[in-house]
Write a protein that holds these residues in place. Sequence first.
Motif, mmCIF file in Angstrom:
data_model
loop_
_atom_site.group_PDB
_atom_site.id
_atom_site.type_symbol
_atom_site.label_atom_id
_atom_site.label_comp_id
_atom_site.label_asym_id
_atom_site.label_seq_id
_atom_site.Cartn_x
_atom_site.Cartn_y
_atom_site.Cartn_z
ATOM 1 N N ASP A 21 -5.660 1.969 -10.691
ATOM 2 C CA ASP A 21 -5.931 0.754 -10.703
ATOM 3 C C ASP A 21 -6.571 0.323 -11.911
ATOM 4 N N SER A 22 -7.252 -0.797 -11.773
ATOM 5 C CA SER A 22 -8.139 -1.241 -12.740
ATOM 6 C C SER A 22 -9.361 -0.780 -13.265
ATOM 7 N N ARG A 23 -9.802 0.320 -12.454
ATOM 8 C CA ARG A 23 -10.669 1.186 -12.811
ATOM 9 C C ARG A 23 -10.217 2.453 -13.272
#
Length: 180
Positions: A21-23
């Motif tokens: 994901d974005s992390r």
Amino acid sequence: MKLIPQDIDGLYEVQLTRHSDSRGAFARTFCAEVFAQAGLPTNWAQMNMSQTIGEGTLRGLHFQRAPMAEAKLIRATQGRVFDLALDLREGSPTFGQSRAITLCAEAGNAIYIPEGCAHGFQTLTETATLHYCHTAPYAPELEGGVRATDPELGIDWPLPIALMSERDQHLPALLDVRPL
């Protein structure tokens, strides 16, 4: 995580299932349940790391004899290597045959090498760091090896050999090693 059987009995490539994901990303690198379902060991007696400098450097082919024979789970945590297992098991239909898997830190894949196989690798990047899990502790008196450049093995190392230890250069040929 997927265990991909190779054509030497008990040898597997371990491929990760990444969740991103974005992390960043997450992946399970070991699962006792998955290994147990495949009949593989789930207890590791020792964990080590090695760092190898110099593209084309060759290490191996090393093994330990019984009663400290060991299975290994090996993953690159930095760089890429051409990682190879050589079957030395007495009576094995693939005795003397080798299989290689390119381990890559970015892919996170691993190789599971069963007892009775020798292990070696060649670096494909300037620096490579490997993380090893062993089912038995290191026992220097039971250590052995096969010369990785023995023509009888027919190993096509992907790069010219840039560096190899004096010890590894003088390991015996396959025909001079007692099966495990």
